[in-house]
Design a protein around this motif. Structure first.
Motif, PDB file in Angstrom:
ATOM      1  N   VAL A 208       0.864  -1.181   0.000  1.00  0.00           N
ATOM      2  CA  VAL A 208       0.000   0.000   0.000  1.00  0.00           C
ATOM      3  C   VAL A 208       0.904   1.236   0.000  1.00  0.00           C
ATOM      4  O   VAL A 208       2.118   1.123   0.151  1.00  0.00           O
ATOM      5  N   ALA A 209       0.313   2.400  -0.144  1.00  0.00           N
ATOM      6  CA  ALA A 209       1.082   3.643  -0.155  1.00  0.00           C
ATOM      7  C   ALA A 209       0.379   4.696   0.685  1.00  0.00           C
ATOM      8  O   ALA A 209      -0.857   4.765   0.691  1.00  0.00           O
ATOM      9  N   THR A 210       1.168   5.500   1.373  1.00  0.00           N
ATOM     10  CA  THR A 210       0.614   6.623   2.122  1.00  0.00           C
ATOM     11  C   THR A 210       0.113   7.676   1.132  1.00  0.00           C
ATOM     12  O   THR A 210       0.480   7.658  -0.051  1.00  0.00           O
ATOM     13  N   GLN A 211      -0.685   8.608   1.624  1.00  0.00           N
ATOM     14  CA  GLN A 211      -1.182   9.671   0.748  1.00  0.00           C
ATOM     15  C   GLN A 211      -0.036  10.527   0.208  1.00  0.00           C
ATOM     16  O   GLN A 211      -0.038  10.916  -0.959  1.00  0.00           O
ATOM     17  N   ASP A 212       0.968  10.819   1.044  1.00  0.00           N
ATOM     18  CA  ASP A 212       2.120  11.599   0.567  1.00  0.00           C
ATOM     19  C   ASP A 212       2.838  10.877  -0.572  1.00  0.00           C
ATOM     20  O   ASP A 212       3.233  11.498  -1.559  1.00  0.00           O
ATOM     21  N   ALA A 213       2.988   9.567  -0.450  1.00  0.00           N
ATOM     22  CA  ALA A 213       3.631   8.795  -1.513  1.00  0.00           C
ATOM     23  C   ALA A 213       2.771   8.808  -2.771  1.00  0.00           C
ATOM     24  O   ALA A 213       3.292   8.962  -3.882  1.00  0.00           O
ATOM     25  N   GLN A 214       1.463   8.664  -2.605  1.00  0.00           N
ATOM     26  CA  GLN A 214       0.566   8.697  -3.762  1.00  0.00           C
ATOM     27  C   GLN A 214       0.627  10.046  -4.463  1.00  0.00           C
ATOM     28  O   GLN A 214       0.617  10.112  -5.701  1.00  0.00           O
ATOM     29  N   ASP A 215       0.709  11.128  -3.698  1.00  0.00           N
ATOM     30  CA  ASP A 215       0.807  12.463  -4.297  1.00  0.00           C
ATOM     31  C   ASP A 215       2.079  12.597  -5.129  1.00  0.00           C
ATOM     32  O   ASP A 215       2.056  13.138  -6.243  1.00  0.00           O
ATOM     33  N   LEU A 216       3.198  12.083  -4.608  1.00  0.00           N
ATOM     34  CA  LEU A 216       4.450  12.138  -5.357  1.00  0.00           C
ATOM     35  C   LEU A 216       4.376  11.250  -6.600  1.00  0.00           C
ATOM     36  O   LEU A 216       4.845  11.627  -7.676  1.00  0.00           O
ATOM     37  N   MET A 217       3.752  10.092  -6.486  1.00  0.00           N
ATOM     38  CA  MET A 217       3.587   9.216  -7.648  1.00  0.00           C
ATOM     39  C   MET A 217       2.791   9.918  -8.741  1.00  0.00           C
ATOM     40  O   MET A 217       3.133   9.824  -9.928  1.00  0.00           O
ATOM     41  N   GLU A 218       1.744  10.634  -8.362  1.00  0.00           N
ATOM     42  CA  GLU A 218       0.945  11.368  -9.353  1.00  0.00           C
ATOM     43  C   GLU A 218       1.784  12.440 -10.043  1.00  0.00           C
ATOM     44  O   GLU A 218       1.697  12.619 -11.263  1.00  0.00           O
ATOM     45  N   ARG A 219       2.604  13.142  -9.279  1.00  0.00           N
ATOM     46  CA  ARG A 219       3.487  14.173  -9.859  1.00  0.00           C
ATOM     47  C   ARG A 219       4.470  13.511 -10.836  1.00  0.00           C
ATOM     48  O   ARG A 219       4.703  14.026 -11.936  1.00  0.00           O
ATOM     49  N   LEU A 220       5.033  12.382 -10.442  1.00  0.00           N
ATOM     50  CA  LEU A 220       5.981  11.689 -11.309  1.00  0.00           C
ATOM     51  C   LEU A 220       5.294  11.138 -12.559  1.00  0.00           C
ATOM     52  O   LEU A 220       5.879  11.154 -13.652  1.00  0.00           O
ATOM     53  N   LYS A 221       4.044  10.666 -12.426  1.00  0.00           N
ATOM     54  CA  LYS A 221       3.291  10.188 -13.596  1.00  0.00           C
ATOM     55  C   LYS A 221       3.058  11.325 -14.585  1.00  0.00           C
ATOM     56  O   LYS A 221       3.116  11.116 -15.801  1.00  0.00           O
ATOM     57  N   ASP A 222       2.801  12.529 -14.072  1.00  0.00           N
ATOM     58  CA  ASP A 222       2.596  13.685 -14.955  1.00  0.00           C
ATOM     59  C   ASP A 222       3.857  13.985 -15.773  1.00  0.00           C
ATOM     60  O   ASP A 222       3.761  14.429 -16.913  1.00  0.00           O
ATOM     61  N   ILE A 223       5.011  13.735 -15.192  1.00  0.00           N
ATOM     62  CA  ILE A 223       6.290  14.011 -15.856  1.00  0.00           C
ATOM     63  C   ILE A 223       6.732  12.854 -16.750  1.00  0.00           C
ATOM     64  O   ILE A 223       7.148  13.069 -17.889  1.00  0.00           O
ATOM     65  N   HIS A 224       6.639  11.632 -16.241  1.00  0.00           N
ATOM     66  CA  HIS A 224       7.254  10.470 -16.888  1.00  0.00           C
ATOM     67  C   HIS A 224       6.273   9.481 -17.513  1.00  0.00           C
ATOM     68  O   HIS A 224       6.694   8.528 -18.155  1.00  0.00           O
ATOM     69  N   GLY A 225       4.982   9.672 -17.298  1.00  0.00           N
ATOM     70  CA  GLY A 225       4.013   8.709 -17.796  1.00  0.00           C
ATOM     71  C   GLY A 225       3.824   7.568 -16.803  1.00  0.00           C
ATOM     72  O   GLY A 225       4.185   7.692 -15.627  1.00  0.00           O
ATOM     73  N   PRO A 226       3.259   6.438 -17.251  1.00  0.00           N
ATOM     74  CA  PRO A 226       2.998   5.309 -16.346  1.00  0.00           C
ATOM     75  C   PRO A 226       4.262   4.866 -15.611  1.00  0.00           C
ATOM     76  O   PRO A 226       5.366   4.906 -16.165  1.00  0.00           O
ATOM     77  N   LEU A 227       4.066   4.413 -14.370  1.00  0.00           N
ATOM     78  CA  LEU A 227       5.180   4.056 -13.495  1.00  0.00           C
ATOM     79  C   LEU A 227       5.139   2.589 -13.094  1.00  0.00           C
ATOM     80  O   LEU A 227       4.119   1.917 -13.234  1.00  0.00           O
ATOM     81  N   MET A 228       6.266   2.139 -12.547  1.00  0.00           N
ATOM     82  CA  MET A 228       6.379   0.832 -11.912  1.00  0.00           C
ATOM     83  C   MET A 228       7.362   0.969 -10.756  1.00  0.00           C
ATOM     84  O   MET A 228       8.166   1.904 -10.730  1.00  0.00           O
ATOM     85  N   PHE A 229       7.269   0.045  -9.800  1.00  0.00           N
ATOM     86  CA  PHE A 229       8.205   0.006  -8.679  1.00  0.00           C
ATOM     87  C   PHE A 229       8.851  -1.361  -8.597  1.00  0.00           C
ATOM     88  O   PHE A 229       8.253  -2.372  -8.965  1.00  0.00           O
ATOM     89  N   HIS A 230      10.069  -1.370  -8.071  1.00  0.00           N
ATOM     90  CA  HIS A 230      10.744  -2.618  -7.718  1.00  0.00           C
ATOM     91  C   HIS A 230      11.434  -2.394  -6.380  1.00  0.00           C
ATOM     92  O   HIS A 230      12.144  -1.406  -6.205  1.00  0.00           O
ATOM     93  N   GLN A 231      11.177  -3.294  -5.446  1.00  0.00           N
ATOM     94  CA  GLN A 231      11.817  -3.207  -4.135  1.00  0.00           C
ATOM     95  C   GLN A 231      13.251  -3.686  -4.284  1.00  0.00           C
ATOM     96  O   GLN A 231      13.511  -4.847  -4.556  1.00  0.00           O
TER      97      GLN A 231
END
Length: 121
Positions: free
Chosen positions: A6-29
């Protein structure tokens, strides 16, 4: 249904900002090399996953989150909570220039959650 990641709201907000810049995202631990054990954020498809990776789940915004099988064995009894803090991100992770870094927190699943995960409910 129990979510393994899951992700905190702060993390989700940053993900949305990054999606606006870079397009669809993925994560790897990350498994401890180069950037420690940070969750690494990439443009979708930039990191090639394979048989040694496990799709742990999708973060809000349909962002896939992968972890290596070895790491999964260590963390399978916990829910990963993706958060964000001030500081430099991993050198290969997209959040670096934002002055933020993603961080993985965790909590141990309850007995009921573990049972639900084991039965697929």
């Amino acid at each position: 249904m129990v979510d393994r990641v899951v992700a905190t709201q702060d993390a989700q907000d940053l993900m949305e900002r990054l999606k606006d810049i870079h397009g669809p995202l993925m994560f790897h631990q990350s498994g401890g090399c180069c950037d420690g054990s940070s969750p690494m954020c990439y443009p979708l498809g930039e990191l090639k996953t394979g048989e040694s990776d496990v799709l742990l789940g999708n973060l809000p915004g349909d962002i896939p989150f992968y972890i290596s099988k070895d790491q999964f064995e260590y963390w399978k009894h916990t829910q990963l909570i993706i958060d964000v803090v001030n500081g430099r991100g991993g050198m290969f992770s997209l959040e670096g220039p934002e002055g933020k870094r993603f961080l993985t927190r965790s909590r141990v699943f309850t007995e009921e959650e573990t049972e639900a995960l084991n039965t697929g409910s």
